[in-house]
Design a protein around this motif. Structure first.
Motif, PDB file in Angstrom:
ATOM      1  N   UNK A 112       0.867  -1.167   0.000  1.00 20.66           N
ATOM      2  CA  UNK A 112       0.000   0.000   0.000  1.00 20.66           C
ATOM      3  C   UNK A 112       0.909   1.223   0.000  1.00 20.66           C
ATOM      4  N   UNK A 113       0.695   2.118  -0.962  1.00 20.09           N
ATOM      5  CA  UNK A 113       1.508   3.330  -1.081  1.00 20.09           C
ATOM      6  C   UNK A 113       0.676   4.531  -0.642  1.00 20.09           C
ATOM      7  N   UNK A 114       1.224   5.314   0.274  1.00 20.97           N
ATOM      8  CA  UNK A 114       0.589   6.550   0.719  1.00 20.97           C
ATOM      9  C   UNK A 114       1.406   7.693   0.144  1.00 20.97           C
ATOM     10  N   UNK A 115       0.755   8.564  -0.638  1.00 15.49           N
ATOM     11  CA  UNK A 115       1.516   9.622  -1.302  1.00 15.49           C
ATOM     12  C   UNK A 115       0.921  11.021  -1.136  1.00 15.49           C
ATOM     13  N   UNK A 116      -0.360  11.159  -1.039  1.00 13.59           N
ATOM     14  CA  UNK A 116      -0.961  12.487  -0.930  1.00 13.59           C
ATOM     15  C   UNK A 116      -2.246  12.379  -0.118  1.00 13.59           C
TER      16      UNK A 116
END
Length: 156
Positions: A24-28
């Motif tokens: 899971x990628x958290x970016x914004x």
């Protein structure tokens, strides 16, 4: 597309994630309601998924730090965590600090993050940001940056 696929495969290998595990990628993520994030991240706690923080994770988003085991979170050089006191909308429509929710939020964070917050005056209505070397001293790097630069053509 080949570069992106190769980069993702390298990230999974470097992060020590088995191919069957998801990332899971958290970016914004600017946050939102605490309850929504508690529910969201409790599911991730037991899922085995690795969390890559690769940009802004502010406000309620930071609950991920307490909900997901420390060893399943990594940060890139773009990671930027924003912390502030929890608040409610008051009778006059203005934000009012909620001390109970703020204490609950603070208590969810790992001790290293709590120490960092305390050294900056605690959780207040003003946003404080944990990023760069200070953040990478607490969480392991994802190595996205090193892998991306290794895949760039040499400019010499």
């Amino acid at each position: 597309m080949k570069l992106v696929t190769g980069l993702l495969a390298a990230v999974l290998l470097v992060a020590g994630v088995a191919r069957s595990d998801a990332v899971v990628r958290i970016a914004d993520d600017r946050g939102g309601r605490i309850g929504t994030y508690v529910d969201k991240y409790q599911g991730l706690r037991t899922s085995g998924e690795t969390i890559i923080i690769d940009g802004l994770c502010a406000s309620a988003c930071t609950i991920v730090l307490g909900a997901v085991p420390h060893d399943r979170i990594c940060v890139t050089s773009h990671a930027n965590l924003g912390f502030h006191a929890a608040w409610d909308v008051g009778a006059d429509g203005r934000a009012v600090t909620n001390p109970e929710a703020t204490q609950m939020l603070y208590s969810m964070y790992p001790s290293a993050v709590r120490r960092w917050i305390a050294s900056r005056g605690g959780l207040t209505p003003r946003m404080i940001f944990l990023r760069g070397k200070q953040l990478q001293a607490i969480y392991k790097p994802c190595y996205l940056d090193a892998q991306a630069s290794a895949n760039k053509p040499d400019s010499r």
